[in-house]
Write a protein that holds these residues in place. Structure first.
Motif, short mmCIF file in Angstrom:
data_model
loop_
_atom_site.label_atom_id
_atom_site.label_comp_id
_atom_site.label_asym_id
_atom_site.label_seq_id
_atom_site.Cartn_x
_atom_site.Cartn_y
_atom_site.Cartn_z
N HIS A 14 61.03 -78.02 35.43
CA HIS A 14 62.40 -77.55 35.24
C HIS A 14 62.77 -77.57 33.75
O HIS A 14 63.34 -76.61 33.23
CB HIS A 14 63.35 -78.44 36.05
N PHE A 15 62.41 -78.64 33.07
CA PHE A 15 62.69 -78.76 31.64
C PHE A 15 61.94 -77.68 30.85
O PHE A 15 62.51 -77.06 29.95
CB PHE A 15 62.32 -80.15 31.13
N ALA A 16 60.68 -77.46 31.21
CA ALA A 16 59.88 -76.43 30.52
C ALA A 16 60.49 -75.05 30.72
O ALA A 16 60.55 -74.25 29.78
CB ALA A 16 58.44 -76.46 31.02
N LEU A 17 60.96 -74.77 31.92
CA LEU A 17 61.60 -73.48 32.17
C LEU A 17 62.91 -73.35 31.40
O LEU A 17 63.25 -72.27 30.92
CB LEU A 17 61.86 -73.28 33.67
N GLU A 18 63.63 -74.45 31.28
CA GLU A 18 64.88 -74.45 30.50
C GLU A 18 64.58 -74.09 29.05
O GLU A 18 65.27 -73.27 28.44
CB GLU A 18 65.54 -75.83 30.58
N GLU A 19 63.53 -74.68 28.50
CA GLU A 19 63.14 -74.38 27.13
C GLU A 19 62.70 -72.91 26.99
O GLU A 19 63.06 -72.24 26.03
CB GLU A 19 62.00 -75.31 26.70
N GLU A 20 61.92 -72.45 27.95
CA GLU A 20 61.44 -71.07 27.92
C GLU A 20 62.61 -70.09 28.04
O GLU A 20 62.66 -69.08 27.34
CB GLU A 20 60.45 -70.85 29.06
N LEU A 21 63.55 -70.40 28.91
CA LEU A 21 64.73 -69.56 29.08
C LEU A 21 65.56 -69.52 27.81
O LEU A 21 66.01 -68.45 27.38
CB LEU A 21 65.57 -70.09 30.25
N HIS A 22 65.75 -70.66 27.19
CA HIS A 22 66.52 -70.74 25.95
C HIS A 22 65.87 -69.87 24.87
O HIS A 22 66.55 -69.11 24.17
CB HIS A 22 66.64 -72.19 25.49
N ALA A 23 64.55 -69.98 24.76
CA ALA A 23 63.83 -69.19 23.76
C ALA A 23 63.94 -67.70 24.07
O ALA A 23 64.15 -66.88 23.16
CB ALA A 23 62.37 -69.61 23.72
N ALA A 24 63.82 -67.33 25.34
CA ALA A 24 63.90 -65.92 25.73
C ALA A 24 65.27 -65.35 25.45
O ALA A 24 65.40 -64.20 25.01
CB ALA A 24 63.56 -65.76 27.21
N MET A 25 66.31 -66.13 25.67
CA MET A 25 67.68 -65.64 25.46
C MET A 25 67.98 -65.47 23.98
O MET A 25 68.86 -64.70 23.62
CB MET A 25 68.68 -66.56 26.14
N ASN A 26 67.26 -66.17 23.14
CA ASN A 26 67.47 -66.06 21.69
C ASN A 26 66.64 -64.97 21.05
O ASN A 26 66.81 -64.69 19.86
CB ASN A 26 67.21 -67.40 21.01
N ARG A 27 65.73 -64.37 21.81
CA ARG A 27 64.93 -63.27 21.29
C ARG A 27 65.67 -61.97 21.52
O ARG A 27 66.08 -61.67 22.65
CB ARG A 27 63.57 -63.18 22.03
N PRO A 28 65.83 -61.17 20.51
CA PRO A 28 66.54 -59.90 20.70
C PRO A 28 65.78 -58.92 21.59
O PRO A 28 66.38 -58.05 22.21
CB PRO A 28 66.68 -59.33 19.28
N SER A 29 64.48 -59.11 21.71
CA SER A 29 63.69 -58.19 22.51
C SER A 29 63.50 -58.66 23.96
O SER A 29 62.77 -58.02 24.72
CB SER A 29 62.32 -57.98 21.87
N ALA A 30 64.13 -59.76 24.33
CA ALA A 30 63.96 -60.30 25.68
C ALA A 30 64.50 -59.32 26.72
O ALA A 30 65.58 -58.76 26.57
CB ALA A 30 64.68 -61.63 25.80
N GLU A 31 63.70 -59.11 27.75
CA GLU A 31 64.10 -58.20 28.81
C GLU A 31 64.98 -58.95 29.82
O GLU A 31 64.72 -60.11 30.14
CB GLU A 31 62.87 -57.66 29.53
N ASP A 32 65.98 -58.25 30.34
CA ASP A 32 66.87 -58.86 31.32
C ASP A 32 66.12 -59.32 32.55
O ASP A 32 66.42 -60.38 33.11
CB ASP A 32 67.98 -57.87 31.72
N GLN A 33 65.13 -58.55 32.99
CA GLN A 33 64.36 -58.91 34.17
C GLN A 33 63.59 -60.21 33.95
O GLN A 33 63.51 -61.05 34.82
CB GLN A 33 63.40 -57.78 34.56
N SER A 34 63.04 -60.36 32.77
CA SER A 34 62.31 -61.58 32.44
C SER A 34 63.23 -62.80 32.46
O SER A 34 62.87 -63.86 32.99
CB SER A 34 61.66 -61.43 31.06
#
Length: 57
Positions: A14-34
């Motif tokens: 859960h913690f690892a996914l939280e970190e991954e989600l945080h990183a994805a949301m801060n990337r301008p190229s992150a896809e909404d589906q991802s």
């Protein structure tokens, strides 16, 4: 595997996914589906943690 060990493993995931989600949301190229997929996976793990905690008591 004991319930406590399983809970610890789920909490780490859960913690690892939280970190991954945080990183994805801060990337301008992150896809909404991802991002949506990460949120769903995180929620499933959270639900499993809560279910295990309620049955352990």
């Amino acid at each position: 595997m004991s319930i406590e060990a399983h809970l610890a493993t789920l909490e780490k995931k859960h913690f690892a996914l939280e970190e991954e989600l945080h990183a994805a949301m801060n990337r301008p190229s992150a896809e909404d589906q991802s991002i949506a997929d990460l949120k769903r996976r995180k929620l499933r793990i959270k639900d499993e943690i809560e279910r295990l905690r309620s049955t352990a008591h």
